[in-house]
Design a protein around this motif. Sequence first.
Motif, PDB file in Angstrom:
ATOM      1  N   THR A  73       0.824  -1.222   0.000  1.00 64.81           N
ATOM      2  CA  THR A  73       0.000   0.000   0.000  1.00 64.81           C
ATOM      3  C   THR A  73       0.852   1.264   0.000  1.00 64.81           C
ATOM      4  OG1 THR A  73      -0.138   0.013   2.431  1.00 64.81           O
ATOM      5  CG2 THR A  73      -1.909  -1.119   1.215  1.00 64.81           C
ATOM      6  N   HIS A  74       1.910   1.288   0.826  1.00 64.23           N
ATOM      7  CA  HIS A  74       2.777   2.470   0.883  1.00 64.23           C
ATOM      8  C   HIS A  74       4.076   2.130   1.611  1.00 64.23           C
ATOM      9  CE1 HIS A  74       0.721   2.680   4.734  1.00 64.23           C
ATOM     10  NE2 HIS A  74       1.390   3.743   5.118  1.00 64.23           N
ATOM     11  N   GLU A  75       4.982   3.113   1.600  1.00 64.34           N
ATOM     12  CA  GLU A  75       6.355   2.837   2.007  1.00 64.34           C
ATOM     13  C   GLU A  75       6.622   2.997   3.498  1.00 64.34           C
ATOM     14  OE1 GLU A  75       5.101   5.239   0.160  1.00 64.34           O
ATOM     15  OE2 GLU A  75       6.444   6.964  -0.056  1.00 64.34           O
ATOM     16  N   MET A  77       7.298   2.049   7.220  1.00 63.78           N
ATOM     17  CA  MET A  77       7.955   0.817   7.664  1.00 63.78           C
ATOM     18  C   MET A  77       6.991  -0.216   8.259  1.00 63.78           C
ATOM     19  SD  MET A  77      10.965  -0.106   7.086  1.00 63.78           S
ATOM     20  CE  MET A  77      12.461   0.521   6.331  1.00 63.78           C
ATOM     21  N   ASP A  78       5.900   0.251   8.877  1.00 68.14           N
ATOM     22  CA  ASP A  78       4.964  -0.737   9.439  1.00 68.14           C
ATOM     23  C   ASP A  78       4.271  -1.547   8.346  1.00 68.14           C
ATOM     24  OD1 ASP A  78       3.741   1.882   9.073  1.00 68.14           O
ATOM     25  OD2 ASP A  78       1.944   1.150  10.074  1.00 68.14           O
ATOM     26  N   HIS A  79       4.494  -1.164   7.067  1.00 68.48           N
ATOM     27  CA  HIS A  79       3.884  -1.904   5.951  1.00 68.48           C
ATOM     28  C   HIS A  79       4.907  -2.606   5.058  1.00 68.48           C
ATOM     29  CE1 HIS A  79      -0.100  -0.230   6.871  1.00 68.48           C
ATOM     30  NE2 HIS A  79       0.640   0.725   7.406  1.00 68.48           N
ATOM     31  N   ILE A  80       6.210  -2.299   5.269  1.00 70.53           N
ATOM     32  CA  ILE A  80       7.221  -2.945   4.402  1.00 70.53           C
ATOM     33  C   ILE A  80       8.409  -3.561   5.158  1.00 70.53           C
ATOM     34  CG2 ILE A  80       6.715  -1.495   2.372  1.00 70.53           C
ATOM     35  CD1 ILE A  80       9.398  -0.002   2.990  1.00 70.53           C
ATOM     36  N   THR A 168      -5.934   0.880   3.993  1.00 72.25           N
ATOM     37  CA  THR A 168      -5.354   1.175   5.301  1.00 72.25           C
ATOM     38  C   THR A 168      -4.674   2.533   5.253  1.00 72.25           C
ATOM     39  OG1 THR A 168      -3.970   0.334   7.089  1.00 72.25           O
ATOM     40  CG2 THR A 168      -3.105   0.060   4.856  1.00 72.25           C
ATOM     41  N   ASP A 169      -4.437   3.125   6.419  1.00 71.31           N
ATOM     42  CA  ASP A 169      -3.765   4.424   6.526  1.00 71.31           C
ATOM     43  C   ASP A 169      -4.465   5.466   5.654  1.00 71.31           C
ATOM     44  OD1 ASP A 169      -2.007   2.224   7.335  1.00 71.31           O
ATOM     45  OD2 ASP A 169      -0.571   3.801   7.774  1.00 71.31           O
ATOM     46  N   VAL A 170      -5.754   5.598   5.901  1.00 70.62           N
ATOM     47  CA  VAL A 170      -6.612   6.482   5.104  1.00 70.62           C
ATOM     48  C   VAL A 170      -6.839   7.797   5.833  1.00 70.62           C
ATOM     49  CG1 VAL A 170      -8.892   6.741   4.043  1.00 70.62           C
ATOM     50  CG2 VAL A 170      -7.898   4.456   4.283  1.00 70.62           C
ATOM     51  N   ILE A 222      -9.298  -1.688  10.924  1.00 72.02           N
ATOM     52  CA  ILE A 222      -7.935  -2.120  11.272  1.00 72.02           C
ATOM     53  C   ILE A 222      -7.106  -0.905  11.692  1.00 72.02           C
ATOM     54  CG2 ILE A 222      -7.907  -4.148   9.760  1.00 72.02           C
ATOM     55  CD1 ILE A 222      -6.296  -2.386   7.735  1.00 72.02           C
ATOM     56  N   HIS A 223      -5.828  -1.133  12.043  1.00 68.88           N
ATOM     57  CA  HIS A 223      -4.853  -0.077  12.350  1.00 68.88           C
ATOM     58  C   HIS A 223      -5.247   0.703  13.607  1.00 68.88           C
ATOM     59  CE1 HIS A 223      -1.514   2.632  11.252  1.00 68.88           C
ATOM     60  NE2 HIS A 223      -1.231   1.813  10.250  1.00 68.88           N
ATOM     61  N   MET A 224      -5.833  -0.030  14.606  1.00 68.04           N
ATOM     62  CA  MET A 224      -6.267   0.620  15.845  1.00 68.04           C
ATOM     63  C   MET A 224      -5.096   0.753  16.819  1.00 68.04           C
ATOM     64  SD  MET A 224      -8.857  -1.188  14.407  1.00 68.04           S
ATOM     65  CE  MET A 224      -8.702  -2.826  15.078  1.00 68.04           C
TER      66      MET A 224
HETATM   67 ZN   LIG Z   1       0.418   2.177   8.981  1.00 66.00          ZN
END
Ligand SMILES: [Zn+2]
Length: 253
Positions: A73-75, A77-80, A168-170, A222-224
């Motif tokens: 989704t994006h760069e 760190m919590d996603h890659i 996510t991360d919206v 999600i992402h709570m």
């Molecule tokens: Zn995130």
Amino acid sequence: MKCTFLGTGTSMGVPVAGGFGKDMIDGDPRNQRTRCSVWLQTEDSSIVIDVGPEFRIQTIRSGVDRIDLVLITHEHMDHIAGLDDLRSYNYMQKGPVPLLTTKQVIESIKTRFDYMFGENKYPGSTSLDMNVIDKPKTFRDVEITPLPYNHGYIDVTGYRVNDFSYMTDVKEIPESTKEKVRGSKVLVLSGLRWGPSHPTHLTIPEAVEVAEELKIPKTYLIHMNTYVNHEESNRRLPPHVRLAYDQLEITIG
Ligand SMILES: [Zn+2]
Ligand SMILES: [Zn+2]
């Protein structure tokens, strides 16, 4: 299609490093959240969206034995951060792991994980076959549509995979993306906390508003963060919106 929530926590995880928030788990494992990722399984494909810092642990506990495609989704760190752990899939599957994302995220991954790419690729490091997705694409038995939106200061791309939409991360979703999400059977949307409002994330009430506007039959949040209690939040939410939790499995269609 089956969806397994590999992780459902905010960027720092719940509880955070150092232990803050561990007393708020309150005996309910659903209040303990690793970083966000989902695993989608159909007859012909095994797809993971985002690969966070707990990826190794998540794949072991949920039994992710094959990965045909990774969507990022994006760069942040919590996603890659877990991309290095795709190495074991190189061995098991005897080849690079296919990955689709935006041009910007590909550039960022190449910078942050420079030892995996180019002439100086470190021997034995993870092999990724990265390609840009900027329009709908058929992959084996699924149709993947990129869903661009805003995350405060950067752009993020969610994905619609058949009748399942993941964002996510919206912070703000443009009308053109909302149009692509409409008609989904399941929507996964980030909701950081009950309040106050946040510069880069939707709050839970703001996420509920989006779910109602898009008229999706079932939405999972999600992402709570640490302060969001599972039981208590679900009591406050409308019945078609539920908090997801780590290792929750749902079936779509
Ligand atoms: Zn995130
Ligand atoms: Zn982010």
